[in-house]
Design a protein around this motif. Structure first.
Motif, PDB file in Angstrom:
ATOM      1  N   LEU A 141       0.831  -1.216   0.000  1.00 56.72           N
ATOM      2  CA  LEU A 141       0.000   0.000   0.000  1.00 56.72           C
ATOM      3  C   LEU A 141       0.863   1.262   0.000  1.00 56.72           C
ATOM      4  N   LYS A 142       2.027   1.199   0.629  1.00 57.84           N
ATOM      5  CA  LYS A 142       2.926   2.355   0.648  1.00 57.84           C
ATOM      6  C   LYS A 142       3.393   2.690  -0.762  1.00 57.84           C
ATOM      7  N   PHE A 143       3.782   1.693  -1.516  1.00 60.65           N
ATOM      8  CA  PHE A 143       4.203   1.918  -2.898  1.00 60.65           C
ATOM      9  C   PHE A 143       3.039   2.439  -3.737  1.00 60.65           C
ATOM     10  N   PHE A 144       1.856   1.884  -3.508  1.00 59.00           N
ATOM     11  CA  PHE A 144       0.671   2.346  -4.223  1.00 59.00           C
ATOM     12  C   PHE A 144       0.354   3.809  -3.888  1.00 59.00           C
ATOM     13  N   MET A 158      -5.461   2.730   6.506  1.00 60.51           N
ATOM     14  CA  MET A 158      -4.030   2.538   6.274  1.00 60.51           C
ATOM     15  C   MET A 158      -3.535   3.456   5.161  1.00 60.51           C
ATOM     16  N   LEU A 159      -4.278   3.503   4.053  1.00 63.15           N
ATOM     17  CA  LEU A 159      -3.876   4.373   2.948  1.00 63.15           C
ATOM     18  C   LEU A 159      -3.952   5.841   3.355  1.00 63.15           C
ATOM     19  N   GLY A 160      -4.987   6.196   4.130  1.00 61.50           N
ATOM     20  CA  GLY A 160      -5.110   7.579   4.592  1.00 61.50           C
ATOM     21  C   GLY A 160      -3.942   8.015   5.450  1.00 61.50           C
ATOM     22  N   ASP A 161      -3.489   7.125   6.344  1.00 61.53           N
ATOM     23  CA  ASP A 161      -2.328   7.459   7.174  1.00 61.53           C
ATOM     24  C   ASP A 161      -1.075   7.674   6.333  1.00 61.53           C
ATOM     25  N   MET A 162      -0.984   6.974   5.208  1.00 58.59           N
ATOM     26  CA  MET A 162       0.204   7.078   4.364  1.00 58.59           C
ATOM     27  C   MET A 162       0.223   8.354   3.522  1.00 58.59           C
TER      28      MET A 162
END
Length: 782
Positions: A244-247, A332-336
């Motif tokens: 998800l971080k890479f995305f 998770m994506l929002g935090d990133m």
């Protein structure tokens, strides 16, 4: 007793446990019997006083015999029984260790079986594309291998082989998951690197596309989508966060940041049979920066697209994934992305929506409402947790940001004015005024003060006593020219302080000190930025002098005018600019004095070519002297043209008078230094001085609009201290010997007022031959 001892001693060989117990019991009974006999004998001896010596000896003999039997039995127990006991314990320990080794070996074999079974199950699940089961059994195999490593005695080489196999299988699963992910989230990105031109960059950005293929797996139940299987597989292996971080990085770089940066970009979504596609589309550009409402809408469109087609996973088993709580992919994506997204929105959108004037602050409430709605929508989609964010805090702190932006704009505008051309001037008169915006009412106290002042001075004329009054132009700026940029700079200071009177206390203090910083900046920037022109061009030096005096004039009362309308501590006396006044006056004076010194040096250099005004009866000498005087007059007239309409009248007269005085003083000094002046040379000197006498005063002729100040120009001796001495020199050059004696008049005549006795005698000796009449005349000059 002897039979008992014989019975005990008769025993030979190994004593059985039962025989030892029986013998110990018999021996104990016998001891009790002897004890009774001993007690009975003591009673008889010490209580009944019966002679019993013989009986006592018999008892002693019996006790000694029993003691010997006890020692023999103890020795036998220690030598034989304990030896047999140690042998038995040793045999028992060996059997126990053998049992423990067998148990450990059995456990290792069981764990190896579990490891092999887990890998076999993983292979089968991977073949069936059951990624959750495959990843789960890989984790189980990992746990089993960890237990095996903790066992002692397990062959190290075997563990290394198992560890290598486990890594290979994990990478194999990650590869399959990655391939499946690539088919579900397909990016179409523009080629690298990005172009530098704006028009090429826009076309480059339009090539970005995200396609989400959310199809169901053919190998699994229709109730479990392939997307869930892939994401849970990543989660079980601990790779979901990295994926998800890479995305999120690609999402920020190629979609969200361009949407915020470029107002001519928008997004469109196309829903197909099994796919959902997000791409850019161009729109009409309304301004250089999009409004917060537009940016929020675009960002919500993108995040809602991801929430519906990628991140909204309902069948999620946190127990399988070995996580403490349910995994929320959107969170998770929002935090990133939230920190970077907030920073981009603030720097490229909210900053430009901050109003430039305090009157527009009410309109900014709409931006705060839209920001609040934006965050609430993100919380509904679970991209944000339920707490305040930097984005909303920034939007709500509009007063602080307004003050910062206003101060920044003021400093930028001020610096642009300071670095603009000085020669664009405007004329300032005593009636000129700076337009000050209407200040808020100061209340009853201020009105009372105003009424009291009016009662004391009802008219515009202040009485000085004896029928004299102070004119209404007292302390006004004299007529002169200043730079247009400086006039705008002072107006900017007034406007900024006017806005401070209606701002919040924190904002007002910041604006006030911004105005102070603005004048600090002028003091530092202008002399440095315009150094060359101020040194080379006399007109600009004069204008700079006026600029500094004009600013100093307003700084005297600038703080006082706004003091009562500003918050504490400014209203308590801190709002002042008077401390700047000496510095600005000195700044203007030093610059103009440096220009005067340069012009003085130039005049003296021109006069240095006059060959000391000696032997003017020679044509070449007279031509050189005449040329030098003409150059001096020309230089003065040229300065008069560039200064007369710029400087105030009294400053202009003082400056030109100083330079003319330098010229005439130099001429007088050169003439008085001559030792011999022929009549022809005297006539030539008189002719040169007459040129100066006739054309010099022309530099003081007033302009038509300065007719009221004509008296300043007519009083040449006031500004040229050596003017009368110069005129007296001309008279000396044409006078007879008797006329010079008469003009001396025993040290009381006009000649004595301008020349010292030594100078007068030197002139007489140079002009007249050595005769008795000259000697008589010289004797009268004392």
């Amino acid at each position: 007793m002897s039979s008992f001892v014989a019975e005990v001693l008769a025993s030979s060989g190994k004593l059985e446990k039962e025989d030892i117990g029986t013998k110990i019991s018999k021996l104990a009974r016998r001891v009790e019997e002897v004890k009774g006999e001993v007690c009975d004998m003591i009673n008889k001896k010490y209580e009944e006083f019966i002679p019993s010596l013989k009986n006592g000896e018999n008892l002693v003999t019996q006790v000694d015999g029993i003691s010997m039997e006890i020692d023999v039995l103890k020795s036998q127990i220690e030598n034989e029984v304990q030896r047999d006991l140690r042998v038995a314990v040793t045999e028992f320990s060996e059997l126990k260790q053998q049992l423990e080794k067998s148990t450990v070996l059995l456990s290792v074999l069981t764990q190896l079986h579990e490891f092999d079974t887990a890998l076999e199950t993983h292979h089968q699940a991977l073949f069936e594309k059951n990624y959750i089961k495959s990843a789960t059994h890989l984790n189980k195999a990992q746990s089993t291998l960890t237990l095996l490593k903790s066992r002692k005695g397990v062959e190290l080489k075997m563990l290394q082989v198992l560890h290598t196999e486990l890594i290979i299988q994990k990478e194999n699963l990650l590869y399959h998951l990655g391939e499946e992910w690539k088919q579900l989230a397909v990016w179409s990105l523009p080629p690298s690197p990005a172009p530098t031109k704006a028009e090429d960059l826009f076309a480059w950005t339009l090539k970005t596309e995200l396609r989400l293929c959310n199809m169901q797996s053919k190998k699994k139940s229709e109730l479990e989508p392939l997307l869930v299987s892939i994401l849970q597989g990543f989660a079980i292996l601990g790779e979901l966060s990295r994926k998800l971080k890479f995305f999120s990085q690609i999402l920020m770089k190629y979609i969200l940041k361009p949407l915020v940066h470029d107002p001519s970009l928008d997004v469109e979504i196309e829903l197909q049979t099994h796919d959902a596609v997000l791409r850019f589309r161009p729109t009409e550009k309304q301004s250089d920066h999009a409004s917060p409402t537009e940016v929020y809408q675009k960002v919500l469109t993108v995040l809602d697209f991801l929430h519906q087609h990628l991140l909204c996973v309902s069948q999620w088993d946190s127990v399988i994934c070995n996580m403490k709580q349910d995994v929320i992919l959107a969170e998770m994506l929002g935090d990133m992305i939230w920190e970077d997204l907030s920073e981009v929105i603030i720097k490229n959108c909210l900053v430009y929506s901050i109003p430039a004037n305090s009157s527009q602050l009410d309109q900014y409430e709409e931006v705060i409402k839209e920001t609040d709605k934006f965050e609430k929508k993100l919380k509904e989609m679970q991209f944000l947790q339920d707490h305040s964010t930097d984005l909303l805090k920034y939007a709500r702190n509009v007063n602080v940001h307004f003050a910062s932006k206003k101060c920044q704009d003021v400093i930028v505008n001020a610096r642009n004015l300071m670095t603009s051309e000085i020669h664009n001037t405007v004329k300032i008169t005593p009636d000129s005024k700076v337009a000050i915006p209407k200040l808020p009412s100061l209340g009853l106290v201020s009105r009372a003060k105003t009424a009291k002042t009016s009662a004391i001075a009802p008219s515009s004329m202040v009485s000085l006593g004896n029928g004299r009054q102070l004119g209404h132009r007292t302390l006004c700026v004299p007529t002169c020219r200043i730079s247009e940029s400086v006039q705008k700079l002072v107006e900017l200071a007034y406007q900024t302080l006017s806005e401070a009177t209606s701002a919040t206390p924190e904002c007002a203090v910041q604006l006030f000190y911004t105005v102070r910083n603005m004048f600090h900046l002028f003091y530092d920037v202008v002399p440095t930025y315009h150094r060359d022109t101020l040194q080379k061009l006399p007109q600009l030096a004069a204008i700079h002098h006026n600029n500094c005096m004009y600013i100093a004039h307003h700084l005297i009362t600038l703080g006082h005018q706004f003091q009562c309308s500003l918050p504490s501590p400014l209203c308590n006396g801190a709002a002042t600019f008077v401390d700047f006044v000496p510095s600005f006056r000195r700044l203007g004076t030093e610059c103009f004095l440096a220009q005067l010194r340069a012009q003085r040096d130039e005049l003296l250099e021109r006069l240095s070519t006059a060959r000391n005004l000696s032997s003017l009866d020679d044509v070449d000498n007279y031509s050189a002297a005449s040329k030098a005087v003409r150059q001096v007059i020309h230089q003065l007239k040229r300065l008069g043209k560039v200064w007369q309409d710029v400087l105030p009248v009294h400053i202009y007269c003082k400056a030109m008078g100083t330079l003319l005085n330098t010229a005439v003083t130099e001429i007088v000094n050169k003439v008085t230094a001559l030792e011999d002046i022929s009549s022809e040379s005297a006539d030539c000197l008189y002719s040169l001085c007459k040129t100066v006498l006739e054309e010099g005063p022309q530099i003081f002729q007033p302009l038509p609009e300065e007719s009221r100040n004509k008296k300043y120009q007519e009083e040449i001796p006031v500004y040229v201290p050596k003017w009368l001495k110069f005129k007296e020199l001309m008279i000396v050059l044409q006078a007879s010997l008797q006329e010079l004696v008469d003009r001396w008049t025993d040290g009381k005549g006009p000649l004595a007022e301008e020349f010292s006795p030594i100078e007068a005698k030197s002139l007489i000796r140079a002009l007249f031959q050595n005769t008795e009449r000259r000697a008589a005349a010289l004797s009268k000059i004392k």
